[in-house]
Design a protein around this motif. Structure first.
Motif, PDB file in Angstrom:
ATOM      1  N   LEU A 149      18.127 -74.253  66.084  1.00 36.03           N
ATOM      2  CA  LEU A 149      17.920 -74.039  64.650  1.00 36.03           C
ATOM      3  C   LEU A 149      19.208 -74.213  63.864  1.00 36.03           C
ATOM      4  O   LEU A 149      19.210 -74.724  62.742  1.00 36.03           O
ATOM      5  CB  LEU A 149      17.348 -72.638  64.404  1.00 36.03           C
ATOM      6  N   ARG A 150      20.311 -73.793  64.461  1.00 36.73           N
ATOM      7  CA  ARG A 150      21.596 -73.866  63.775  1.00 36.73           C
ATOM      8  C   ARG A 150      22.108 -75.301  63.675  1.00 36.73           C
ATOM      9  O   ARG A 150      22.783 -75.655  62.702  1.00 36.73           O
ATOM     10  CB  ARG A 150      22.603 -72.981  64.508  1.00 36.73           C
ATOM     11  N   ASN A 151      21.773 -76.137  64.639  1.00 36.50           N
ATOM     12  CA  ASN A 151      22.345 -77.479  64.691  1.00 36.50           C
ATOM     13  C   ASN A 151      21.357 -78.571  64.302  1.00 36.50           C
ATOM     14  O   ASN A 151      21.761 -79.736  64.228  1.00 36.50           O
ATOM     15  CB  ASN A 151      22.880 -77.768  66.104  1.00 36.50           C
ATOM     16  N   ASN A 152      20.097 -78.217  64.075  1.00 38.17           N
ATOM     17  CA  ASN A 152      19.116 -79.231  63.726  1.00 38.17           C
ATOM     18  C   ASN A 152      19.367 -79.740  62.308  1.00 38.17           C
ATOM     19  O   ASN A 152      19.398 -78.969  61.355  1.00 38.17           O
ATOM     20  CB  ASN A 152      17.703 -78.639  63.841  1.00 38.17           C
ATOM     21  N   LYS A 153      19.535 -81.040  62.183  1.00 40.83           N
ATOM     22  CA  LYS A 153      19.860 -81.618  60.875  1.00 40.83           C
ATOM     23  C   LYS A 153      18.695 -81.512  59.909  1.00 40.83           C
ATOM     24  O   LYS A 153      18.885 -81.341  58.699  1.00 40.83           O
ATOM     25  CB  LYS A 153      20.289 -83.081  61.046  1.00 40.83           C
ATOM     26  N   GLN A 154      17.467 -81.629  60.402  1.00 43.44           N
ATOM     27  CA  GLN A 154      16.324 -81.507  59.516  1.00 43.44           C
ATOM     28  C   GLN A 154      16.217 -80.093  58.941  1.00 43.44           C
ATOM     29  O   GLN A 154      15.786 -79.908  57.802  1.00 43.44           O
ATOM     30  CB  GLN A 154      15.038 -81.875  60.260  1.00 43.44           C
ATOM     31  N   MET A 155      16.611 -79.093  59.732  1.00 40.71           N
ATOM     32  CA  MET A 155      16.629 -77.727  59.210  1.00 40.71           C
ATOM     33  C   MET A 155      17.635 -77.612  58.080  1.00 40.71           C
ATOM     34  O   MET A 155      17.375 -76.966  57.055  1.00 40.71           O
ATOM     35  CB  MET A 155      16.970 -76.743  60.334  1.00 40.71           C
ATOM     36  N   ASN A 156      18.784 -78.254  58.246  1.00 42.21           N
ATOM     37  CA  ASN A 156      19.794 -78.234  57.183  1.00 42.21           C
ATOM     38  C   ASN A 156      19.288 -78.967  55.938  1.00 42.21           C
ATOM     39  O   ASN A 156      19.539 -78.537  54.804  1.00 42.21           O
ATOM     40  CB  ASN A 156      21.088 -78.875  57.684  1.00 42.21           C
ATOM     41  N   VAL A 157      18.570 -80.074  56.161  1.00 42.33           N
ATOM     42  CA  VAL A 157      18.000 -80.810  55.023  1.00 42.33           C
ATOM     43  C   VAL A 157      17.008 -79.947  54.270  1.00 42.33           C
ATOM     44  O   VAL A 157      17.015 -79.894  53.021  1.00 42.33           O
ATOM     45  CB  VAL A 157      17.329 -82.107  55.521  1.00 42.33           C
ATOM     46  N   GLN A 158      16.142 -79.249  55.011  1.00 40.03           N
ATOM     47  CA  GLN A 158      15.142 -78.406  54.359  1.00 40.03           C
ATOM     48  C   GLN A 158      15.791 -77.240  53.611  1.00 40.03           C
ATOM     49  O   GLN A 158      15.295 -76.822  52.560  1.00 40.03           O
ATOM     50  CB  GLN A 158      14.146 -77.870  55.394  1.00 40.03           C
ATOM     51  N   GLN A 159      16.881 -76.719  54.132  1.00 32.81           N
ATOM     52  CA  GLN A 159      17.588 -75.654  53.427  1.00 32.81           C
ATOM     53  C   GLN A 159      18.154 -76.166  52.100  1.00 32.81           C
ATOM     54  O   GLN A 159      18.082 -75.483  51.066  1.00 32.81           O
ATOM     55  CB  GLN A 159      18.717 -75.116  54.312  1.00 32.81           C
ATOM     56  N   LEU A 160      18.700 -77.385  52.120  1.00 35.45           N
ATOM     57  CA  LEU A 160      19.214 -77.979  50.882  1.00 35.45           C
ATOM     58  C   LEU A 160      18.079 -78.237  49.894  1.00 35.45           C
ATOM     59  O   LEU A 160      18.237 -78.017  48.685  1.00 35.45           O
ATOM     60  CB  LEU A 160      19.952 -79.280  51.208  1.00 35.45           C
ATOM     61  N   LYS A 161      16.925 -78.679  50.395  1.00 38.91           N
ATOM     62  CA  LYS A 161      15.783 -78.898  49.513  1.00 38.91           C
ATOM     63  C   LYS A 161      15.311 -77.584  48.898  1.00 38.91           C
ATOM     64  O   LYS A 161      14.889 -77.551  47.735  1.00 38.91           O
ATOM     65  CB  LYS A 161      14.644 -79.556  50.285  1.00 38.91           C
ATOM     66  N   GLN A 162      15.395 -76.522  49.660  1.00 33.35           N
ATOM     67  CA  GLN A 162      15.008 -75.212  49.123  1.00 33.35           C
ATOM     68  C   GLN A 162      15.975 -74.782  48.025  1.00 33.35           C
ATOM     69  O   GLN A 162      15.563 -74.223  47.007  1.00 33.35           O
ATOM     70  CB  GLN A 162      14.985 -74.188  50.251  1.00 33.35           C
ATOM     71  N   ASP A 163      17.267 -75.061  48.223  1.00 34.25           N
ATOM     72  CA  ASP A 163      18.245 -74.755  47.173  1.00 34.25           C
ATOM     73  C   ASP A 163      17.966 -75.568  45.914  1.00 34.25           C
ATOM     74  O   ASP A 163      18.084 -75.061  44.785  1.00 34.25           O
ATOM     75  CB  ASP A 163      19.661 -75.031  47.686  1.00 34.25           C
ATOM     76  N   VAL A 164      17.606 -76.841  46.109  1.00 35.45           N
ATOM     77  CA  VAL A 164      17.275 -77.688  44.956  1.00 35.45           C
ATOM     78  C   VAL A 164      16.080 -77.118  44.201  1.00 35.45           C
ATOM     79  O   VAL A 164      16.083 -77.022  42.967  1.00 35.45           O
ATOM     80  CB  VAL A 164      16.974 -79.129  45.427  1.00 35.45           C
ATOM     81  N   ALA A 165      15.036 -76.722  44.942  1.00 32.36           N
ATOM     82  CA  ALA A 165      13.837 -76.171  44.302  1.00 32.36           C
ATOM     83  C   ALA A 165      14.150 -74.877  43.558  1.00 32.36           C
ATOM     84  O   ALA A 165      13.607 -74.624  42.473  1.00 32.36           O
ATOM     85  CB  ALA A 165      12.752 -75.930  45.354  1.00 32.36           C
ATOM     86  N   GLU A 166      15.032 -74.051  44.117  1.00 35.68           N
ATOM     87  CA  GLU A 166      15.396 -72.798  43.450  1.00 35.68           C
ATOM     88  C   GLU A 166      16.120 -73.063  42.136  1.00 35.68           C
ATOM     89  O   GLU A 166      15.858 -72.416  41.118  1.00 35.68           O
ATOM     90  CB  GLU A 166      16.260 -71.949  44.372  1.00 35.68           C
ATOM     91  N   ASN A 167      17.015 -74.032  42.147  1.00 33.25           N
ATOM     92  CA  ASN A 167      17.743 -74.360  40.916  1.00 33.25           C
ATOM     93  C   ASN A 167      16.812 -74.962  39.858  1.00 33.25           C
ATOM     94  O   ASN A 167      16.978 -74.711  38.657  1.00 33.25           O
ATOM     95  CB  ASN A 167      18.886 -75.325  41.222  1.00 33.25           C
TER      96      ASN A 167
END
Length: 481
Positions: free
Chosen positions: A35-53
């Motif tokens: 979970l810590r190293n999966n790039k797609q997980m990192n992408v989804q976290q960034l997308k969640q930040d975008v949606a929050e903003n």
């Protein structure tokens, strides 16, 4: 100097030993690393930040907005408050008055007092013309405007709900990616465990057939066995060696895949906790969920369903946003305007301004049905999303039932494999005793050994199938976390 050299050698040796050390990993640690190293997980976290903003941005539409505007404009002609006739008439007021007096009373305008008065009138007229010059070819203007939405037809409310739904969808997508990452990691983890146990089994089998080959060679030397028996056993030894090599290669590749999934270099030396378990049955609990409970859990937890439900809600809010185009809009306005020349004080060359407040109302009257068509199209999209949601629910319900059935089947195969091992071990024991007593041929012993190997291998597969069926069930119920 010698002490420093010795210390350096010690550190170098310690570093080499650490680099070559095996990393002991459990399933939980592999999951956490994946979970810590999966790039797609990192992408989804960034997308969640975008949606929050974006959601925070939508909330600002409720608040007043302030804007400042500044302009400069050069014009080829200035604004004139007098027409051309007035400009030529005013400087000759006294002259025109004198001419009129001469017509009435000849010689009256030549009197000193009258003549002076007429000169004053001419000068006054010229001053009036000069005073009304605007000199407006260079215009500077600025304003600060405040707008406060009062009623926008529900469009702001719809936009905020859509932003919130988009944020929820980003969270559901991240959850789906998380579950998929865990699922793939679990599959690879148990594949490595399975191959490691099969490696141990292949090594044990190789030792058994080598011992049989040694015994047969001794019997051939004593004349109680044929060379054909020896060749048959030798073939079995070669097959066992090849099988062990295939298992070794598969284990290396599986560990490389697991290292890639958890973010370690592919050549890292790792050992899994469950590799050393005496029996895989200890780490494969034979559990199954009640059908109704499993379906209820899936309907509540599956991120795919949450995504489709959010898509339906998003489509409904899109309809509300489009419908707002047919409704009145009301805004409060206020601000301060300045200009140079100062329009409020005779176009003097200074900045001057004024405050203003107002209400702006926009009422749509006719748009050829444009908004209505868009609303109908949006309602159609909502109906499609609802159908897709219902279809997904049916498929997920079927998937849960199938997965639960697979868990039951895997449990049964595990029990059958356990019984097969007991029979194979008893047959092998009997065959080895008969071989030592000379009443059973090497071929019969090899058949018993092969049956024992197959039973053991099937037991490993059955144990892994139970575990993977359990993982599949957890994923189907949306509980793989």
């Amino acid at each position: 100097m010698k002490k420093r050299l010795a210390l350096g050698l010690c550190l170098l040796t310690l570093g080499a030993a650490t680099a070559g050390a095996q990393q002991l990993l459990s399933l939980d640690s592999c999951r956490a690393m994946a979970l810590r190293n999966n790039k797609q997980m990192n992408v989804q976290q960034l997308k969640q930040d975008v949606a929050e903003n974006l959601r925070k941005s939508a909330r600002t539409k409720y608040l007043p907005h302030v804007a400042a505007i500044g302009t400069y404009q050069y014009t080829s002609r200035e604004v004139s408050l007098l027409n051309d006739d007035q400009k030529s008439t005013f400087p000759k007021l006294g002259t025109a008055a004198g001419q009129r007096m001469e017509q009435v009373v000849p010689g009256a305008s030549s009197a000193p007092a009258i003549s002076t008065l007429l000169g004053v009138l001419d000068a006054t007229g010229q001053r009036i013309v000069d005073a009304l010059e605007t000199d407006s070819r260079n215009i500077f203007a600025g304003s600060v405007m405040l707008t406060q939405p009062v009623f926008m037809g529900g469009s702001i409310v719809a936009m905020n709900k859509m932003a919130r739904i988009n944020q929820d969808m980003a969270e559901h997508t991240q959850d789906a990616t998380r579950q998929l990452t865990l699922y793939e990691t679990d599959k690879t983890y148990w594949l490595v465990v399975s191959l490691r146990h099969k490696q141990r089994l292949a090594e044990s089998y190789l030792e058994v057939v080598k011992k049989l080959d040694d015994d047969v060679q001794k019997m051939i030397a004593e004349g109680v066995a044929t060379r054909s028996d020896g060749l048959s056993v030798s073939v079995k030894v070669s097959e066992a060696e090849m099988n062990l090599q295939r298992v070794n290669d598969g284990l290396v590749l599986a560990k490389m895949l697991l290292c890639q999934q958890i973010g370690l270099p592919s050549d890292s030396k790792i050992t899994l906790v469950d590799e050393n378990a005496d029996s895989l049955a200890e780490v494969t609990p034979a559990l199954a969920a009640d059908d109704d409970d499993a379906r209820a859990a899936a309907m509540e937890n599956r991120p795919e369903l949450r995504l489709l439900e959010s898509a339906v809600d998003l489509s409904r809010q899109s309809t509300n946003l489009l419908r707002a185009g047919n409704l009145p809009q009301v805004l409060l306005t206020g601000g301060y305007v300045v200009s140079n020349p100062n329009l409020l004080n005779g176009f003097e060359k200074k900045f001057g301004g004024m405050w203003n407040v107002g209400v702006m109302v926009r009422v749509p009257i006719w748009n050829w049905g444009d908004v209505n068509y868009k609303v109908r199209a949006s309602k159609g999209a909502t109906a499609i999303a609802n159908l897709e949601l219902e279809e997904a629910r049916e498929k997920i319900e079927l998937q849960v039932n199938q997965t639960n059935f697979k868990v039951d089947e895997a449990n049964k195969r595990q029990a059958m494999a356990e019984a097969s091992i007991k029979r194979a071990e008893e047959n092998l024991r009997t065959a080895e005793i008969g071989f030592r007593e000379g009443v059973i041929t090497p071929t019969t012993v090899m058949e018993a050994q092969t049956a024992w190997l197959q039973a053991k291998s099937q037991k490993i597969d059955a144990d892994i199938d139970v575990k993977m069926a359990q993982v599949d069930l957890q994923k189907a119920m949306g509980q793989l976390k």
